[in-house]
Design a protein around this motif. Sequence first.
Motif, mmCIF file in Angstrom:
data_model
loop_
_atom_site.group_PDB
_atom_site.id
_atom_site.type_symbol
_atom_site.label_atom_id
_atom_site.label_comp_id
_atom_site.label_asym_id
_atom_site.label_seq_id
_atom_site.Cartn_x
_atom_site.Cartn_y
_atom_site.Cartn_z
ATOM 1 N N GLU A 1 -53.645 -10.811 -20.045
ATOM 2 C CA GLU A 1 -52.696 -11.600 -19.254
ATOM 3 C C GLU A 1 -51.302 -10.992 -19.243
ATOM 4 O O GLU A 1 -50.465 -11.359 -18.418
ATOM 5 N N THR A 2 -51.039 -10.085 -20.170
ATOM 6 C CA THR A 2 -49.767 -9.371 -20.228
ATOM 7 C C THR A 2 -50.052 -7.955 -20.711
ATOM 8 O O THR A 2 -51.073 -7.704 -21.360
ATOM 9 N N ASP A 3 -49.154 -7.047 -20.386
ATOM 10 C CA ASP A 3 -49.310 -5.667 -20.836
ATOM 11 C C ASP A 3 -48.441 -5.367 -22.043
ATOM 12 O O ASP A 3 -48.402 -4.236 -22.512
ATOM 13 N N SER A 4 -47.751 -6.374 -22.545
ATOM 14 C CA SER A 4 -46.908 -6.192 -23.727
ATOM 15 C C SER A 4 -47.677 -6.620 -24.972
ATOM 16 O O SER A 4 -48.039 -7.784 -25.111
ATOM 17 N N ALA A 5 -47.890 -5.666 -25.865
ATOM 18 C CA ALA A 5 -48.622 -5.967 -27.095
ATOM 19 C C ALA A 5 -47.725 -6.570 -28.155
ATOM 20 O O ALA A 5 -48.200 -6.975 -29.208
ATOM 21 N N LEU A 6 -46.423 -6.660 -27.877
ATOM 22 C CA LEU A 6 -45.490 -7.191 -28.858
ATOM 23 C C LEU A 6 -45.750 -8.660 -29.108
ATOM 24 O O LEU A 6 -45.920 -9.444 -28.173
ATOM 25 N N LYS A 7 -45.727 -9.028 -30.380
ATOM 26 C CA LYS A 7 -46.011 -10.411 -30.753
ATOM 27 C C LYS A 7 -44.852 -11.335 -30.418
ATOM 28 O O LYS A 7 -45.039 -12.425 -29.925
ATOM 29 N N THR A 8 -43.644 -10.904 -30.692
ATOM 30 C CA THR A 8 -42.463 -11.710 -30.402
ATOM 31 C C THR A 8 -41.393 -10.820 -29.797
ATOM 32 O O THR A 8 -41.383 -9.618 -30.035
ATOM 33 N N PRO A 9 -40.471 -11.394 -29.041
ATOM 34 C CA PRO A 9 -39.400 -10.577 -28.489
ATOM 35 C C PRO A 9 -38.537 -10.022 -29.608
ATOM 36 O O PRO A 9 -38.427 -10.622 -30.680
ATOM 37 N N ASP A 10 -37.934 -8.868 -29.334
ATOM 38 C CA ASP A 10 -37.064 -8.234 -30.302
ATOM 39 C C ASP A 10 -35.839 -9.105 -30.528
ATOM 40 O O ASP A 10 -35.109 -9.416 -29.601
ATOM 41 N N VAL A 11 -35.589 -9.492 -31.764
ATOM 42 C CA VAL A 11 -34.493 -10.401 -32.095
ATOM 43 C C VAL A 11 -33.147 -9.797 -31.715
ATOM 44 O O VAL A 11 -32.234 -10.502 -31.305
ATOM 45 N N ASP A 12 -33.013 -8.478 -31.802
ATOM 46 C CA ASP A 12 -31.737 -7.827 -31.484
ATOM 47 C C ASP A 12 -31.348 -7.987 -30.016
ATOM 48 O O ASP A 12 -30.181 -7.923 -29.670
ATOM 49 N N ASP A 13 -32.334 -8.195 -29.148
ATOM 50 C CA ASP A 13 -32.050 -8.318 -27.721
ATOM 51 C C ASP A 13 -31.625 -9.728 -27.315
ATOM 52 O O ASP A 13 -31.195 -9.945 -26.198
ATOM 53 N N ILE A 14 -31.743 -10.684 -28.208
ATOM 54 C CA ILE A 14 -31.459 -12.066 -27.854
ATOM 55 C C ILE A 14 -29.961 -12.322 -27.748
ATOM 56 O O ILE A 14 -29.521 -13.126 -26.951
#
Length: 121
Positions: free
Chosen positions: A65-78
């Motif tokens: 359903e998504t092509d991003s294997a990352l579990k959570t967004p990068d905290v530094d980008d928030i």
Amino acid sequence: MSKTAERIKELRTQKKLTQSELAELVNTSRVTISRIESDIRNPSFAMLSLIADALNTTVEYLQGETDSALKTPDVDDIGDEQPLTDAQKQVAYFIDPNATADEIEQIKKLVEIAKLSKRRL
């Protein structure tokens, strides 16, 4: 072969896990993992959730359903971090009244992980 089967096998091999090691992490047999990866068996949502956690990814990624294997967004980008709520401060204090700022941050992250895990079940 299904997208789910391909992605499970791909991530397992990237993490240098054997089928037996992954099976142990999710409390199942090597045969079950082999059948899932061979697309002989479709995993239940609960099993898929356990596999996603073990491979540090999301169910959505495993299902294609998504092509991003990352579990959570990068905290530094928030950006700016929200201050602790009174409840979070109480939890941190209850765990260790001498908790450092770094330890409190770790506690906050663990709480967020617990929230995400609860939503997936």
